[in-house]
Design an enzyme around this catalytic site. Sequence first.
Site, PDB file in Angstrom:
ATOM      1  N   GLU A 176       2.635   5.038  -3.992  1.00  0.00           N
ATOM      2  CA  GLU A 176       2.560   5.973  -5.118  1.00  0.00           C
ATOM      3  C   GLU A 176       3.872   6.737  -5.367  1.00  0.00           C
ATOM      4  OE1 GLU A 176      -1.097   4.561  -3.819  1.00  0.00           O
ATOM      5  OE2 GLU A 176       0.194   5.864  -2.623  1.00  0.00           O
ATOM      6  N   ASP A 196      -9.141   3.820  -1.971  1.00  0.00           N
ATOM      7  CA  ASP A 196      -9.976   4.233  -0.844  1.00  0.00           C
ATOM      8  C   ASP A 196     -11.321   4.779  -1.305  1.00  0.00           C
ATOM      9  OD1 ASP A 196      -7.818   3.486   0.659  1.00  0.00           O
ATOM     10  OD2 ASP A 196      -7.113   5.517   1.050  1.00  0.00           O
ATOM     11  N   ASP A 247       0.855  -1.184   0.000  1.00  0.00           N
ATOM     12  CA  ASP A 247       0.000   0.000   0.000  1.00  0.00           C
ATOM     13  C   ASP A 247       0.896   1.241   0.000  1.00  0.00           C
ATOM     14  OD1 ASP A 247      -2.245   1.582   0.140  1.00  0.00           O
ATOM     15  OD2 ASP A 247      -2.923   0.848   2.088  1.00  0.00           O
TER      16      ASP A 247
END
Length: 919
Positions: free
Chosen positions: A513, A586, A510
């Site tokens: 990015e 999300d 997770d």
Amino acid sequence: MDPPPRPRPHRVAVLLLLLLASSPAARAWKKDEFRNCNQTPFCKRARTRAPHSLDAPLSLDAASLAVATDGSLTASLSHPSRLRPLLLRLSALPPHALRLQIDEDYSSNTPPHRRFQVPDVLLPDVEARTLHLPQPKTSAAGVSTFALSSDVDVVVKHDPFELTVRRAGSGAPVLSFNSHGLFDFEPLQESKQEGETWEEQFRSHTDTRPRGPQSITFDVSFYGADFVYGLPEHGSTSLALRPTRGPGAEESEPYRLFNLDVFEYLHESPFGLYGSIPFMIAHGDGPSSGFFWLNAAEMQIDVLAPGWDGASSTENGRIDTLWMAEAGVVDAFFFVGSEPKDVIKQYISVTGTPSMPQQFAVAYHQCRWNYRDEEDVAGVDSGFDEHDIPYDVLWLDIEHTDGKRYFTWDHSAFPNPEVMQGKIADKGRKMVTIVDPHIKRDSSFHLHEEATAKGYYVKDATGKDFDGWCWPGASSYPDMLNPEIREWWADKFSYENYKGSTPTLYIWNDMNEPSVFNGPEVTMPRDAVHYGDVEHRELHNAYGYYFHMATADGLLKRGEGKDRPFVLSRAFFAGSQRYGAIWTGDNSADWDHLKSSIPMVLTLGLTGMTFSGADIGGFFGNPEPDLLVRWYQVGAFYPFFRGHAHHDTKRREPWLFGERRTALMREAIHMRYSLLPYYYTLFREASVTGVPVMRPLWLEFPDDKETYNNGEAFMVGPSLLAQGIYEEGQKSVSVYLPGEELWYDLRNGSPYKGGVSHKLEVSEDSIPSFQRAGAIVPRKDRFRRSSTQMVNDPYTLVIALNSSSAAEGELYVDDGKSYDYQQGAFIHRRFVFADNKLTSMNIAPKNLGNKKFSTECVIERIIILGVSSGSKKAIVEPGNHEVDIELGPISLRSGSSSVAPTVRKPNVRVVDDWTIRIA
């Protein structure tokens, strides 16, 4: 021991922000935290440029045009307003792919830095597969033409430079490059010109831009196209990309590709989310086409509405697009196919096929931020058993670690992680833990100390280890562009290094990015520096790709190359499909996000990332029970099927919403488990061809215009169609069933005519779903605790006859976990029903390897839809023995009373050749 130093005031402020970061109010979508086009100088400059407005446009030097020794075509491009000429290279890949590369020509003036070309994304053999182009034919008017294949040729206009890919013979254009003269290529500079300002300011952050502006802009046109698709990731309820400029444009911002940590993202926006794939597909009356730009810098792409350039008339069936990138080079691919599957296969031929997942990964996953401790884990695990709900994987989020130090355990909550995993594994289940890229800057944390000592962190603009803030507080980030560092990271997944891990533990990446809470736009500054003196701005969209790659390699090494990795990643780029699954991030617990999940997952599949899904129920917020039920009913069809929720939400295990809703969610999960043989077969197809598991209707019905922008219904493989319910209290829904053949309701076998829309009453127990006439779908109908426990169960074949009383389908089976299938250890059967006979034949390729796979599994039931119930017997060959045909249930779902003619217990093995004749 000295007390710890007192935090500096700005650190205190950031720490306070960090503590609030997980608050829903603090992290909900805030528009002003992210840049729009007008706040992004390269985008603003490019968007204001009019077509053919350059005084001295780009031109090709005809004297430089030559076929190189590697078979490519090279030439020099001049751009008088720029510092140095450009070097063009054209090459071809079978069957109809053209590669266009444009970079600065460094032969006469070598700058201190070169432009970044993204490595490791294209398959290693792409160059070896390059075809030898013929010498082009050049006319007196300055137009060169050469054949790309027997069906496609390329036309290059010299001045101004323009490239067109067209159909040979008819000369009809399919794609064009720079037909509107919007190409611009800002060269790298060694020093500022007088009066120039390179720095950029956004909110409180300054981007030093030490190499100056270096953006690239060009236009690409698609001919014979009704719609264009692709460019994940963005939230949308539209499958087709909407126009962003011009008369009647539905969006005002271009589609942005810039990987960002966006909490509670908008369900309808061209704004970029967690991943970026710069690949666009066009489809319409003409041949299908695609365009892929291999560039990891920020991109903005306009889809231009007819009349965008002020022209009084527009060319019918042409869609113009404008591509803008902050940095990099032009390394672009043009794909042409007779149908869209051909285009997808060509894209996959350069970026790689999706990895073949393990069987468990295709089943249901249960996740939450966070299951608190071992007792909580045991309670959730037993809860599924007590309520007769299967699941395969239980997940642990960041709270399972020791202070957000990854590869560790909070031993106060998880004192015996190996024992805990063993108890889960005893039921055939697995566990997943989270491992994020931010490494806690703690001198007592061995991972940080080792990375610091080895110089393995990304550097800031001053050359120091970049220091940002994320879940652990002060954090640094491994420089995944460096192959040595990826190898080091992969080693951390060994049992020796990851204490408490076992062979049944898999990984979740997770925040890759990468997410930096105190960074510009919640990410890493663009002037941070990576391996090889590459600025982060050049690499940004591929950082998560490299992190995903290194993690998957770690699990591969841990399993000594025998165990297929499972790694879920939030960030992704072109080629990420080779390393595992992704999810849509999300999302929110509302009907709009349920609806937008379908176009999002379909778009991901079209661009290679077929192993994807959305959080069931929405990550953020508390879903109403009816919404949660509908989400399970839709999500049971996602390729990646996982329930997940934020830690501030109420618990939402499927048995917490009353007996009736528990039964509905159980039924949705049971349906997915019964279809696992079909899904696994589709994943095999995807791993070979790249054709996605979950598909837009037009991928199977490319000539049916009614399907072109249908983002509410979808296909699962070639045989199943489902239509979600996306509104609260919805009483009816219109379902368009394409094609000329019938469709059979999965629940009761009722036939529906194809080629028309049907208004159907909505029931609470399922969503409309259908099997295509002419298809055979394999199932397993015995419900177990997990997919592992279904391995030896018998199969059911559901045959839906078409108007010719025929049908066919496939079944792929292997051991569900290893790579032995690459050496031939698998079963691949084709089932064909024709002339009242069902035949099973082997379609596995020969000479694939010397390993074998076998199973004693048999066909237990054969359900035939679309046939009268007159026949009472069937003859099984070989053996010439009779078996009964009687009316049996179409579905084993609770309360189902619908029946169809069923061949009972033919007990033929799936591994064998056989024929069953209806007497």
